[in-house]
Write an enzyme that holds these catalytic residues in place. Sequence first.
Site: not given
Length: 309
Positions: A59, A117-118, A85, A57, A167
């Site tokens: 982010h 998932n983001h 992500d 990730d 992921h």
Amino acid sequence: MSVSGKIGEVDRWIEQLSRCEPLSEEDVIQMCDLAKEVLSVESNVQSVRCPVTVCGDIHGQFHDLMELFNIGGPSPDTNYLFMGDYVDRGYHSVETVSLLIAFKIRYPQRITILRGNHESRQITQVYGFYDECLRKYGNANVWQYFTDLFDYLPLTALIEDRIFCLHGGLSPSIDTLDHVRILDRVQEVPHEGPICDLLWSDPDDRPGWGISPRGAGYTFGPDIAEAFNHNNGLDLIARAHQLVMEGYNWTTNHNVVTIFSAPNYCYRCGNQAAIMGIDDHINYAFIQYDTAPRKEELHVTRRTPDYFL
């Protein structure tokens, strides 16, 4: 629209984004169209060759992504596989995801970007990317272009037929890699089913399948991972999705590794980040790193939104 005729333009985008300067709305539209061409020919189980550096990730922590390239080597000199992500929670989701997409267009054989998932319409409306697009562009058009593009991102990757990368984790609907290959991925992340599970599930020390506390996906035990690896001729599952304080973390029997590449997550968690370098002989080593120093954002922790971690 042909990528080959746009190399100079893509190089300009990369240069601009490397300074953490967002592209114009017109450039984002063009970039997303080019990226769709590149991503639409990739498999749900995208084949990747060694050597490659595997990342978790990000982010929206743009300066930490720059630190990752500083430590792992610049693109395209180093081959990269990112496991999703890219957006939400950090302050620079737009610049972060734009840069990775621009690299993908420019060096499609050198960088692989999977879906997390983001990378979803619903999640980004809650955790920051939608609001950031509104703030930086004055409308939701750019968010729409990016989230439409996210539907094309591959779900998983397979390194030298030995290391399965994704992921989240495994799914009770999926026994073989061929089950992944036949999924229709070009859609919003569903609330349930195999695509949802691949992006949301987590490994657990308890055997068997369990109900996920996240409300999506499942937990899967060491026995599930062992059987999946055995059935598919795999050595290892590499995944992201969970904050781990040292940047990487093995399951008890070493058949699943979690990699997290956002140091000091949410600008306050105090965790290290890590990347996994895999050489030509499929030997792997982890490189840990801390957050990138940046004078202009020393005040950042005091105004971090109180997200649920």
